[in-house]
Design a protein around this motif. Structure first.
Motif, PDB file in Angstrom:
ATOM      1  N   ASN A 136       0.849  -1.200   0.000  1.00  0.00           N
ATOM      2  CA  ASN A 136       0.000   0.000   0.000  1.00  0.00           C
ATOM      3  C   ASN A 136       0.883   1.248   0.000  1.00  0.00           C
ATOM      4  O   ASN A 136       0.436   2.335   0.375  1.00  0.00           O
ATOM      5  N   PHE A 137       2.157   1.057  -0.352  1.00  0.00           N
ATOM      6  CA  PHE A 137       3.164   2.111  -0.456  1.00  0.00           C
ATOM      7  C   PHE A 137       3.617   2.655   0.902  1.00  0.00           C
ATOM      8  O   PHE A 137       4.315   3.659   0.967  1.00  0.00           O
ATOM      9  N   ASN A 147      -1.795  -4.301  -5.158  1.00  0.00           N
ATOM     10  CA  ASN A 147      -2.202  -3.139  -4.381  1.00  0.00           C
ATOM     11  C   ASN A 147      -3.723  -3.011  -4.363  1.00  0.00           C
ATOM     12  O   ASN A 147      -4.382  -3.130  -5.386  1.00  0.00           O
ATOM     13  N   PHE A 207      -6.582  -0.493  -4.002  1.00  0.00           N
ATOM     14  CA  PHE A 207      -6.731   0.950  -4.155  1.00  0.00           C
ATOM     15  C   PHE A 207      -7.697   1.517  -3.121  1.00  0.00           C
ATOM     16  O   PHE A 207      -8.788   0.998  -2.907  1.00  0.00           O
ATOM     17  N   PHE A 225      -7.978   8.924 -10.052  1.00  0.00           N
ATOM     18  CA  PHE A 225      -7.106   8.625  -8.910  1.00  0.00           C
ATOM     19  C   PHE A 225      -6.628   7.174  -8.953  1.00  0.00           C
ATOM     20  O   PHE A 225      -5.485   6.873  -8.579  1.00  0.00           O
ATOM     21  N   PHE A 226      -7.505   6.289  -9.420  1.00  0.00           N
ATOM     22  CA  PHE A 226      -7.129   4.881  -9.545  1.00  0.00           C
ATOM     23  C   PHE A 226      -5.973   4.721 -10.543  1.00  0.00           C
ATOM     24  O   PHE A 226      -5.037   3.952 -10.310  1.00  0.00           O
ATOM     25  N   ASN A 244      -2.717   5.852  -9.043  1.00  0.00           N
ATOM     26  CA  ASN A 244      -2.236   4.801  -8.142  1.00  0.00           C
ATOM     27  C   ASN A 244      -1.610   3.651  -8.930  1.00  0.00           C
ATOM     28  O   ASN A 244      -0.542   3.128  -8.566  1.00  0.00           O
ATOM     29  N   LYS A 245      -2.258   3.286 -10.027  1.00  0.00           N
ATOM     30  CA  LYS A 245      -1.768   2.190 -10.862  1.00  0.00           C
ATOM     31  C   LYS A 245      -0.435   2.554 -11.518  1.00  0.00           C
ATOM     32  O   LYS A 245       0.461   1.712 -11.638  1.00  0.00           O
ATOM     33  N   LYS A 247       1.795   4.558 -10.296  1.00  0.00           N
ATOM     34  CA  LYS A 247       2.808   4.498  -9.234  1.00  0.00           C
ATOM     35  C   LYS A 247       3.264   3.060  -9.017  1.00  0.00           C
ATOM     36  O   LYS A 247       4.453   2.780  -8.840  1.00  0.00           O
ATOM     37  N   LEU A 248       2.304   2.135  -9.062  1.00  0.00           N
ATOM     38  CA  LEU A 248       2.612   0.706  -8.904  1.00  0.00           C
ATOM     39  C   LEU A 248       3.473   0.219 -10.068  1.00  0.00           C
ATOM     40  O   LEU A 248       4.425  -0.546  -9.877  1.00  0.00           O
ATOM     41  N   SER A 271      -3.463  -3.745  -9.589  1.00  0.00           N
ATOM     42  CA  SER A 271      -4.157  -2.891  -8.635  1.00  0.00           C
ATOM     43  C   SER A 271      -5.646  -3.187  -8.722  1.00  0.00           C
ATOM     44  O   SER A 271      -6.179  -3.430  -9.812  1.00  0.00           O
TER      45      SER A 271
END
Length: 269
Positions: A8-9, A35, A37, A56-57, A60-61, A63-64, A83
């Motif tokens: 989850n970072f 991950n 989200f 936002f998803f 996040n993706k 970043k993964l 994710s």
């Protein structure tokens, strides 16, 4: 075959990712970053259209994805990522099958009263008793695994299928396994027990240690602290409905606050 690691970072989960990456390199296998989200709190409290949530998803993706590329380059291994909106425990079964995973890696939280009462994502996965779970404390850094402490209930026996997983890990890592048993009286069964384990863990270098104590958990924790073990292995049993209400898993109780990783291998008949 692959290894799945949940992230989850956070600092705890990112340490687990690095440990899992080093382990994947050691096993020469693929690593999968997973991950779940979650919208940032300030965003979740506002009313947003679906398109904004998707935005936002995607951030996040991305970043993964960046993490996966970075780890792949650093450890020279194949890394993929996934994710999802769903919780890990809801998707873990399909993930394990999809990626043919050896086990799932997750960060181990520090010990606290809250953890003991309510548990955490690690204890939730272990309690499912469906697949091996490797829990990594924040202080653990992969420097090879040469000494494994196997805390087991010898008197009840462990099926060959379950011990085969420990044998596979031990041989792959070329690790010595210390069979650790805590009980009030065990001497009369020692010869038979040793013979059975020697047979089922063939080719693995085995050591045996028996300790008399009224508290299994305290004895295991003490042995972990004073030994030079790199990994603790435990095998939680599957209980029926009423037994599960009355019984508190020793493995679940150990899944926080350790200074070495814990590998939980569920017993399957």
């Amino acid at each position: 075959m692959s290894i799945i690691v949940a992230t989850n970072f956070s600092k705890l989960s990112e340490n687990a990712v690095l440990y899992a990456a080093a382990l994947a390199q050691e096993f020469n296998t693929k690593l999968v970053l997973f991950n779940t989200f979650r919208l940032p709190v300030h965003v979740a409290n506002s009313r947003l259209p679906a398109s904004s949530v998707d935005h936002f998803f995607q951030i996040n993706k991305n970043k993964l994805k960046e993490n996966a590329l970075k780890i792949s380059k650093e450890f020279n291994i194949e890394v993929s990522y996934k994710s999802s909106y769903t919780n890990l425990e809801e998707e873990v079964d399909s993930l394990m099958k999809l990626y043919k995973a050896r086990f799932i890696v997750i960060g181990m939280s520090p010990k606290s009263l809250e953890q003991n009462l309510l548990g955490n994502p690690t204890t939730t996965l272990i309690s499912m008793k469906e697949f091996p779970v490797l829990a990594i404390p924040l202080c653990a850094k992969f420097k090879g695994i040469k000494n494994i402490l196997f805390a087991c209930d010898l008197l009840e026996g462990v099926p060959l299928k379950t011990l085969a997983k420990l044998r596979q890990v031990s041989l792959s890592l070329k690790a010595i396994v210390t069979v650790f048993y805590v009980d009030k009286k065990v001497e009369e069964l020692q010869t038979e027990i040793n013979t059975n384990l020697d047979k089922e863990l063939e080719d693995v270098t085995l050591l045996y240690k028996n300790v008399k104590s009224n508290s299994v958990i305290d004895a295991i924790e003490a042995e972990v602290k004073k030994s030079n073990s790199d990994l603790l292995v435990m095998m939680p049993k599957r209980y029926g409905f009423w037994e599960s209400i009355l019984h508190k898993s020793k493995t679940r109780m150990m899944a926080s606050g350790l200074n070495i990783p814990l590998l939980s291998i569920p017993i399957k008949k």
